[in-house]
Write a protein that holds these residues in place. Structure first.
Motif, mmCIF file in Angstrom:
data_model
loop_
_atom_site.group_PDB
_atom_site.id
_atom_site.type_symbol
_atom_site.label_atom_id
_atom_site.label_comp_id
_atom_site.label_asym_id
_atom_site.label_seq_id
_atom_site.Cartn_x
_atom_site.Cartn_y
_atom_site.Cartn_z
ATOM 1 N N ILE A 39 15.077 9.724 -12.012
ATOM 2 C CA ILE A 39 15.191 10.321 -10.693
ATOM 3 C C ILE A 39 15.210 9.217 -9.649
ATOM 4 O O ILE A 39 14.552 8.179 -9.815
ATOM 5 N N ALA A 40 15.978 9.413 -8.592
ATOM 6 C CA ALA A 40 16.024 8.482 -7.465
ATOM 7 C C ALA A 40 15.900 9.283 -6.181
ATOM 8 O O ALA A 40 16.492 10.370 -6.056
ATOM 9 N N THR A 41 15.135 8.759 -5.253
ATOM 10 C CA THR A 41 14.951 9.447 -3.982
ATOM 11 C C THR A 41 14.657 8.423 -2.902
ATOM 12 O O THR A 41 14.360 7.260 -3.201
ATOM 13 N N GLN A 42 14.734 8.834 -1.664
ATOM 14 C CA GLN A 42 14.404 7.942 -0.560
ATOM 15 C C GLN A 42 13.921 8.759 0.627
ATOM 16 O O GLN A 42 14.134 9.969 0.706
ATOM 17 N N GLY A 43 13.249 8.080 1.541
ATOM 18 C CA GLY A 43 12.746 8.747 2.731
ATOM 19 C C GLY A 43 11.999 7.757 3.606
ATOM 20 O O GLY A 43 12.054 6.539 3.398
ATOM 21 N N THR A 65 10.517 0.660 -3.451
ATOM 22 C CA THR A 65 10.830 -0.527 -2.660
ATOM 23 C C THR A 65 10.983 -0.115 -1.205
ATOM 24 O O THR A 65 11.415 1.004 -0.904
ATOM 25 N N ILE A 66 10.645 -1.031 -0.303
ATOM 26 C CA ILE A 66 10.619 -0.711 1.124
ATOM 27 C C ILE A 66 11.464 -1.708 1.899
ATOM 28 O O ILE A 66 11.390 -2.924 1.675
ATOM 29 N N GLU A 67 12.286 -1.169 2.791
ATOM 30 C CA GLU A 67 13.058 -1.990 3.723
ATOM 31 C C GLU A 67 12.980 -1.338 5.088
ATOM 32 O O GLU A 67 13.363 -0.187 5.256
ATOM 33 N N ASP A 68 12.464 -2.095 6.053
ATOM 34 C CA ASP A 68 12.190 -1.559 7.386
ATOM 35 C C ASP A 68 11.250 -0.357 7.248
ATOM 36 O O ASP A 68 10.191 -0.479 6.677
ATOM 37 N N GLU A 94 0.829 -1.209 0.000
ATOM 38 C CA GLU A 94 0.000 0.000 0.000
ATOM 39 C C GLU A 94 0.865 1.262 0.000
ATOM 40 O O GLU A 94 0.608 2.207 -0.753
ATOM 41 N N ARG A 95 1.917 1.281 0.813
ATOM 42 C CA ARG A 95 2.788 2.462 0.894
ATOM 43 C C ARG A 95 3.600 2.626 -0.387
ATOM 44 O O ARG A 95 3.796 3.738 -0.886
ATOM 45 N N ALA A 96 4.118 1.530 -0.928
ATOM 46 C CA ALA A 96 4.878 1.609 -2.175
ATOM 47 C C ALA A 96 4.008 2.162 -3.301
ATOM 48 O O ALA A 96 4.435 3.024 -4.076
ATOM 49 N N LEU A 97 2.765 1.679 -3.374
ATOM 50 C CA LEU A 97 1.854 2.148 -4.419
ATOM 51 C C LEU A 97 1.426 3.592 -4.197
ATOM 52 O O LEU A 97 1.185 4.331 -5.167
ATOM 53 N N ALA A 98 1.366 4.035 -2.941
ATOM 54 C CA ALA A 98 1.045 5.440 -2.669
ATOM 55 C C ALA A 98 2.105 6.347 -3.280
ATOM 56 O O ALA A 98 1.798 7.399 -3.855
#
Length: 309
Positions: free
Chosen positions: A276-280, A253-256, A227-231
């Protein structure tokens, strides 16, 4: 509160039915209910009926959902099961995406008749695909390849391939796995170089806003990380006004509690590419997607979208 019979709306293709049945099985297990507690309702959509031209010319990806959503709004069904990548970013008033099943493999699969790998096809080979994203990525890696429109469900495309109409085609590996057809794949394309469509590999469930009994039924089968990845991915797509006319790729992609996102836009010929690449934090999923969309739009400039959307 429990419903007497939950009516599950779906398209009639083998893949759509497999996804509806998977949803039903998860609901049966979550609530210890028999199969008779659910009714799978098949609804024909415009997207299924229109086979003679690209969806971008016929009205976009909403053609796969319009009739199903109408059935939900008038009460003929209680929920609808969709491939997330087919869902427009704007839903009709009164409807929402209320649950996501755990995501399958996000990668594209190449099925080759003349060579096992896309890069090993002979010069000027013909490859079939109905996706502008896949078409652009193919042309980016192999400008010599002749990419042709290839509509139809999975079985139809495989039949056309085996009849010799094309030298190869690309399909979502998730769909092939759900159909028990993983053995037809000759190459799995890495997501880093061949990023998927936003939502690829994920089944989503649409329902009426405020339908408390349905919400209670769906809550136990919702996969939070998907759900969060698709958001994030859908926020990226919405910021770019993404449609079937724009080659757009995006994968979160999600880790922890951390989310990483890679987005890409291309011209249809694959010659002009912006990434583009980002994280948070996972809690910032939607904001990360929107910010990534705004930044890549700024990098590409208005001319990019004016010319191709």
């Amino acid at each position: 509160m429990q419903m007497d019979v939950m009516r599950i709306g779906t398209r009639g293709s083998a893949l759509a039915l497999a996804q509806a049945h998977e949803t039903r099985s998860r609901l049966m297990a979550a609530h210890d209910l028999p199969e008779e507690a659910f009714e799978v309702v098949v609804i024909s959509t415009s997207g299924d009926r229109i086979q003679d031209r690209p969806l971008s010319e016929a009205g976009g990806k909403g053609l796969f959902t319009k009739e199903i959503e109408e059935a939900m709004l008038d009460g003929r069904i209680d929920i609808a099961v969709h491939s997330s990548k087919d869902m427009p970013t704007m839903l009709p008033d009164g409807l929402e995406l209320s649950a996501f099943l755990a995501r399958e493999d996000v990668r594209d699969a190449f099925i080759g008749r003349e060579a096992a790998k896309l890069t090993d096809l002979p010069d000027n080979a013909v490859v079939g695909s109905s996706s502008l994203r896949r078409q652009a990525l193919i042309r980016r890696s192999r400008p010599d390849i002749d990419v042709v429109m290839f509509r139809g469900n999975v079985q139809t495309r495989l039949r056309k391939l085996h009849e010799g109409q094309v030298a190869g085609t690309l399909l979502a590996n998730a769909g092939l796995k759900r159909l028990g057809l993983a053995e037809v794949v000759t190459e799995l394309l890495p997501a880093e170089a061949f990023p998927p469509a936003p939502g690829q590999g994920a089944i989503c469930i649409e329902s009426r806003i405020g339908d408390a009994p349905v919400k209670a039924m769906l809550q136990p089968i919702n996969h939070h990380a998907t759900e969060r990845a698709l958001a994030c991915e859908r926020a990226f797509l919405a910021t770019l006004d993404g449609s079937c006319r724009t080659p757009i790729a995006g994968l979160a992609t999600i880790e922890d509690d951390r989310l990483q996102f890679h987005g890409m836009i291309l011209t249809p010929d694959g010659r002009e590419v912006y990434e583009i690449a980002t994280q948070g934090r996972i809690s910032e999923a939607g904001d990360l997607g929107r910010a990534a969309g705004a930044r890549i739009r700024e990098k590409a400039g208005a001319r990019f979208f004016d010319g191709w959307s």
